[in-house]
Design a protein around this motif. Structure first.
Motif, PDB file in Angstrom:
ATOM      1  N   TYR A  74      35.253  45.901  42.377  1.00  0.00           N
ATOM      2  CA  TYR A  74      34.943  46.251  41.022  1.00  0.00           C
ATOM      3  C   TYR A  74      33.505  45.569  40.374  1.00  0.00           C
ATOM      4  N   THR A  75      32.856  45.139  41.286  1.00  0.00           N
ATOM      5  CA  THR A  75      31.379  44.897  41.072  1.00  0.00           C
ATOM      6  C   THR A  75      30.759  45.879  41.711  1.00  0.00           C
ATOM      7  N   SER A  79      28.529  51.059  36.250  1.00  0.00           N
ATOM      8  CA  SER A  79      28.947  50.237  35.250  1.00  0.00           C
ATOM      9  C   SER A  79      28.664  51.279  33.916  1.00  0.00           C
ATOM     10  N   LYS A  82      32.181  53.790  30.525  1.00  0.00           N
ATOM     11  CA  LYS A  82      33.499  53.080  30.272  1.00  0.00           C
ATOM     12  C   LYS A  82      34.679  53.713  30.611  1.00  0.00           C
ATOM     13  N   LEU A  85      35.307  53.342  33.990  1.00  0.00           N
ATOM     14  CA  LEU A  85      35.848  52.121  34.285  1.00  0.00           C
ATOM     15  C   LEU A  85      37.408  52.129  34.144  1.00  0.00           C
ATOM     16  N   ASP A  86      37.706  52.659  33.062  1.00  0.00           N
ATOM     17  CA  ASP A  86      39.264  52.550  32.707  1.00  0.00           C
ATOM     18  C   ASP A  86      40.041  53.507  33.553  1.00  0.00           C
ATOM     19  N   ILE A 243      40.926  43.212  34.995  1.00  0.00           N
ATOM     20  CA  ILE A 243      39.566  43.477  35.462  1.00  0.00           C
ATOM     21  C   ILE A 243      39.011  44.445  34.379  1.00  0.00           C
ATOM     22  N   ARG A 244      39.775  45.230  34.105  1.00  0.00           N
ATOM     23  CA  ARG A 244      39.267  46.226  33.112  1.00  0.00           C
ATOM     24  C   ARG A 244      38.869  45.663  31.624  1.00  0.00           C
ATOM     25  N   TYR A 247      35.723  43.846  32.292  1.00  0.00           N
ATOM     26  CA  TYR A 247      34.434  44.461  32.942  1.00  0.00           C
ATOM     27  C   TYR A 247      33.030  44.201  32.153  1.00  0.00           C
ATOM     28  N   ASP A 248      33.123  43.954  30.922  1.00  0.00           N
ATOM     29  CA  ASP A 248      31.567  43.583  30.191  1.00  0.00           C
ATOM     30  C   ASP A 248      31.211  42.319  30.694  1.00  0.00           C
ATOM     31  N   PHE A 251      30.130  42.634  34.601  1.00  0.00           N
ATOM     32  CA  PHE A 251      28.955  43.016  34.916  1.00  0.00           C
ATOM     33  C   PHE A 251      27.645  42.167  34.142  1.00  0.00           C
TER      34      PHE A 251
END
Ligand code: NAP
Length: 553
Positions: A74-75, A79, A82, A85-86, A243-244, A247-248, A251
């Motif tokens: 997830y890194t 990025s 959104k 990422l979702d 994690i979702r 995320y902000d 990152f």
């Protein structure tokens, strides 16, 4: 696949003919995908050329068993969206090659980027056209050249594989391949006698993965590497949801840590805490996921020989605890370098593999390989019968991809000649004498020292803003000045002076025993060692000063 509008151009009509593309991107891997997305979002007329039959770069090619991230999945993902990422669910903390390739395909399809990509399109030479201010790119097998105002190389760090040069390799009658070219069809390893040459990050992954699947496994080790547990595991729906949500924050952390991971170094001074406190930290880190063991450690591990030696002795103890045969354990412990002098391979059951009855460690520093025979490998001690030989022998790192394209810049000068003894760049992004050429993931950028996609997004964003600036200011030619290039290259070189890694016999210093001229001791200054935040600051300063260090025309 898009068909090109390439045509043979008459240089005499040069002023009147626009290049085929504003930008040509070389490479459809992690970097090329990001870059084409950003540029086409701006409305730039761009194309991607890749020599592979499909997208994915590293993750298209490296299909060997055990190939997986050692960045937290997830890194590693992009990025910028959104929605993406979702939508995407990483199934493992360190996801494997099939999932990684699926992810990249998903991104490309989601944003409809495939139409900008040309596969089986190997650029074998390119030349700068001063009069027209564009590059002419020759694609192998095509009669007509492609022209582009700007070229961005996104050709990866480790894409030119280097098999060894051992007598008799062609005589072998079983299956043999470099890990990069692991066959796409399923290989049945059950009952097979398999030999693996090479114990870097790739060898360590493949050996641990196949040990319990093959009949016999012989590991031909020249030098051991320091290696520590990856601690992989599945990511549940609940974890992914968390994690979702984060995320902000994730990152953001990656942006401010030296390596572009969530791992923050321990800021206590190595010598300000007791031996017991140091061991307590190491007990916590050994077996923590990913590069924690390296990146959450004391900073002195990277710079101070005494500190490094104490930590290396700690890791050696852990290896001795895991390997039953003390003689084998000693052979698996590096004696010629400390932990992290070379890129640390992360492992999943690597040391335990050597406790198996069907696995043998062949120490080829004591009994070197004499030749490959029709039926196996002959060392100075004995013949090893084999059905399959796997060459996990590494890559002509970082500049290898550049060396394989004939790149002729101002006055027809070849980049190969300029970089004969090692690269010199401005910011790892541009090269004096090679106008209108930008490198994404180039030598002397942060790409080799930072979680790769995090570096790609930082540099790709910078490149995108630069292209935007050039368009807005009607600039059709840019070139890094000789002075700016010298200052940056000196800066990169100086930083090596502080790092123990400068002594490493690995690709960070340009070492590769299979590439003439890349022998140990001829250091190539590939890696920016100032850390992620400092690199961003440096390139940001250049942009803020109207691209100081570039001549714009
Ligand atoms: P590598 O680290 O360069 O290791 C090559 C290995 O092959 C070394 O053990 C080397 O021994 C050995 N070797 C080379 N030529 C040989 C010869 N002629 N005879 C015997 N042994 C020979 O290459 P790699 O393992 O492919 O890894 C390269 C990089 O790829 C890694 O450092 C990492 O950055 C990246 N990678 C990443 C991942 C991941 O993200 N999970 C996985 C795999 C690789 P000597 O040391 O004695 O030369």
């Amino acid at each position: 696949m898009q068909t090109t509008t390439a045509r043979a151009l008459d240089p005499r009509k040069s002023e009147t003919v626009e290049p085929d593309y504003e930008v040509a991107i070389l490479g459809a891997g992690v970097g090329g995908i990001y870059q084409i997305k950003r540029l086409t979002d701006l409305g730039v007329r761009a194309t991607v050329l890749d020599l592979s039959p499909d997208l994915g770069g590293t993750w298209y090619w490296n299909r060997y068993p055990g190939a997986r991230f050692d960045s937290e999945s997830y890194t590693y993902g992009y990025s910028f969206s959104k929605e993406l990422l979702d939508e995407w669910h990483w199934t493992e903390r360190f996801s494997g090659q099939p999932e990684n390739l699926r992810y990249l395909n998903y991104v490309v399809d989601k944003f409809d980027l495939r139409k900008h990509m040309q596969f089986d399109s190997k650029v074998d030479r390119m030349r700068w056209d001063e009069e027209r201010r564009c590059w002419h790119l020759h694609v192998e097998g095509r009669d007509e050249e492609i022209t582009a105002r700007f070229v961005i190389t996104a050709i990866g760090l480790l894409t030119v594989s280097t098999p060894p040069r051992i007598t008799g390799m062609d005589d072998f009658q079983g299956g043999s391949w470099h890990t990069f070219f692991w066959p796409h069809e399923k290989i049945d390893l059950a009952g097979k006698k398999v030999g693996v040459i090479g114990t870097g990050a790739t060898g360590v992954q493949v050996i641990a993965e196949i040990a319990d699947k093959v009949g016999e496994l012989k590991v031909f080790q020249r030098r051991p590497n320091w290696s520590a547990p990856l601690a992989n595991g599945p990511i549940s729906d609940e974890e992914m949801a968390d994690i979702r949500r984060r995320y902000d924050e994730i990152f953001k952390t990656c942006e401010v840590t030296p390596g572009g991971f969530e791992h923050e170094p321990d800021r206590r001074g190595f010598y300000t805490v007791s031996v017991e406190e140091r061991r307590a930290l190491w007990d916590k880190l050994y077996g923590s996921p990913g590069f924690a063991i390296w990146m959450r450690n004391f900073r002195e591990i990277f710079t101070d020989e005494v500190a490094n030696a104490e930590f290396s002795a700690y890791v050696a103890e852990r290896i001795r605890q895991r390997v039953k045969d003390p003689e084998v354990a000693e052979k698996l412990i590096p004696k010629d370098h400390g932990f992290g002098y070379q890129r640390v391979p992360m492992e999943s059951g690597y040391f335990e593999a050597f406790n198996r009855d069907n696995v043998e460690l062949v120490d080829i520093s004591a009994t070197p390989i004499e030749r490959i025979t029709k039926t196996g490998i002959q060392t100075t001690a004995k013949h090893h019968d084999l059905d399959i030989i796997v060459y996990a022998t590494g890559f002509d790192a970082i500049t290898g991809g550049y060396d394989r394209i004939e790149i002729r810049g101002v006055d027809d000068a070849k980049l190969f000649d300029k970089w004969k003894d090692g690269p010199s760049t401005f910011l790892g992004l541009a090269i004096h004498g090679y106008p209108n050429l930008l490198m994404l993931g180039g030598p002397q950028s942060n790409s080799a020292s930072v979680n790769f996609p995090r570096s790609i997004e930082i540099c790709g964003k910078w490149i995108t803003s630069f292209v935007e600036y050039l368009r807005e200011h009607d600039v059709t030619r840019f070139e890094a000045t000789a002075d700016a290039e010298k200052q940056w290259t000196d800066h990169v070189r100086e930083m090596y002076g502080t790092m123990l890694m400068r002594k490493g016999k690995g690709w960070f210093t340009g070492y590769n025993s299979n590439v003439p001229g890349h022998e140990y001791g001829r250091t190539r200054y590939f890696v920016y060692n100032g850390g992620n935040p400092k690199y961003q600051k440096e390139i940001g300063k250049v942009a803020a000063a109207g691209y100081r260090g570039f001549e714009l025309a």
